[in-house]
Design an enzyme around this catalytic site. Structure first.
Site, PDB file in Angstrom:
ATOM      1  N   ILE A  12       0.855  -1.186   0.000  1.00  0.00           N
ATOM      2  CA  ILE A  12       0.000   0.000   0.000  1.00  0.00           C
ATOM      3  C   ILE A  12       0.892   1.237   0.000  1.00  0.00           C
ATOM      4  O   ILE A  12       1.652   1.462   0.941  1.00  0.00           O
ATOM      5  CB  ILE A  12      -0.927  -0.013   1.233  1.00  0.00           C
ATOM      6  CG1 ILE A  12      -1.711  -1.336   1.293  1.00  0.00           C
ATOM      7  CG2 ILE A  12      -1.854   1.199   1.210  1.00  0.00           C
ATOM      8  CD1 ILE A  12      -2.499  -1.686   0.044  1.00  0.00           C
ATOM      9  N   GLU A  13       0.827   1.986  -1.087  1.00  0.00           N
ATOM     10  CA  GLU A  13       1.733   3.132  -1.227  1.00  0.00           C
ATOM     11  C   GLU A  13       1.009   4.443  -1.456  1.00  0.00           C
ATOM     12  O   GLU A  13       1.637   5.503  -1.474  1.00  0.00           O
ATOM     13  CB  GLU A  13       2.723   2.886  -2.379  1.00  0.00           C
ATOM     14  CG  GLU A  13       3.526   1.609  -2.186  1.00  0.00           C
ATOM     15  CD  GLU A  13       4.699   1.483  -3.131  1.00  0.00           C
ATOM     16  OE1 GLU A  13       5.051   2.467  -3.804  1.00  0.00           O
ATOM     17  OE2 GLU A  13       5.269   0.383  -3.206  1.00  0.00           O
TER      18      GLU A  13
END
Ligand SMILES: *[C@@H]1O[C@H](CO)[C@@H](O)[C@H](O)[C@H]1NC(C)=O
Length: 293
Positions: free
Chosen positions: A146-147
């Protein structure tokens, strides 16, 4: 008497070898696969014998009530189910990676986290669905890369996914935070302590990555990560070539001489993670470092 000595020597040789193997307990290599059609098939990656984990990248759209989208750019999903089984028959764990650097994803509520967990269980893990994007093969777990977006409800997603382990096969959870601690997107999820493998990305972040000849920033960040988060094991996440990231590439000889000796002493060291299979094929990074990992 001489005969006795001759009988003993194979035993002694065996014990010596066994103790040497124990002393140099090797780490694993984990790799992302799926974002470049020229990297070869998933089965090719597994048949290379280099990897213990392969993360299929990415489920790039999910949450907020959206229909999830699997993006394995340039690869066909035909035959991938049997490729997954080829990997698993060699005891290589295959995970589905959520997120990535672009894409529309995020969780809006506890109910949304629950519905994404159920979707993943039914479409990629031990549940059932008529749509399964990778076919009948049951993946080994879910990777959180998750960025973008905010960090809300990923802790709940991890909790819901982990609860499926009680239905049979364990659901492995892994995560790929970036090296500044705490991670902006994965902080609360990692604080659950539910992750089996945490591959910290030591790239694209100069304050905590390797600089030519200087491992101090990286080693300090490694120490913070491994002492602050409860997880099964930690991996050093690295670009597999200079082209694989904007910065943070570590030449193989620097890795083996200046970096690995400083991280392998951690009791929760697991190995290295590489972005990605494509760049690893180009640069033979794994081939050059595997005996030292
Ligand atoms: C990769 O590097 C290793 C170690 O130098 C070498 O033995 C191997 O042949 C190389 N593989 C390829 C495909 O170049």
């Amino acid at each position: 008497m001489a005969a006795n000595k001759l009988k003993l020597s194979p035993l002694i040789a065996f014990l010596l070898l066994a103790s040497m193997a124990g002393m140099s307990r090797a780490g694993n290599i984990a790799v992302y696969w799926g974002q470049n059609g020229n990297e070869g098939t998933l089965a090719d990656a597994c048949n290379s014998g280099l990897y213990a984990y392969v993360m299929v990248a990415f489920l790039s759209t999910f949450g907020n009530g959206q229909t999830p989208v699997l993006n394995i750019a340039g690869h066909s999903s035909d035959g991938i189910s049997s490729d997954i089984q080829t990997c698993q028959s060699q005891n290589i764990k295959v995970l589905l990676s959520l997120g990535g650097g672009s894409g529309g994803y995020g969780l809006s509520s506890t109910d949304d986290a629950r519905s994404v967990a159920d979707y993943l269980w039914n479409n990629f893990l031990g549940g059932s669905s008529s749509s399964r994007p990778l076919g009948d093969a049951v993946l080994d777990g879910i990777d959180f890369d998750i960025e973008t977006g905010n960090s809300a409800h990923y802790d709940e997603l991890a909790t819901f996914l982990s609860q499926y382990s009680s239905q049979g096969k364990k659901v492995i959870l892994s995560a790929a935070p970036q090296c500044p601690y705490p991670d902006a997107s994965l902080g609360p999820a990692l604080n659950t302590g539910l992750f089996d493998n945490v591959w910290v990305q030591f790239y694209n972040n100069p304050p905590c990555q390797y600089a030519s000849g200087d491992a101090s920033n990286l080693l300090s960040a490694w120490s913070t990560w491994t002492s602050s988060i409860t997880a099964g094991s930690f991996y050093l996440g690295l670009p597999a070539s200079t082209d694989a990231a904007g910065s943070g590439y570590i030449p193989p000889s620097d890795l083996t001489s200046a970096v690995l000796p400083g991280v392998k002493g951690s009791s929760n060291y697991g190995g290295i993670m590489l972005w990605s299979r494509y760049y690893d094929v180009q640069n033979n990074y794994s081939g050059q470092v595997k005996d030292s990992v």
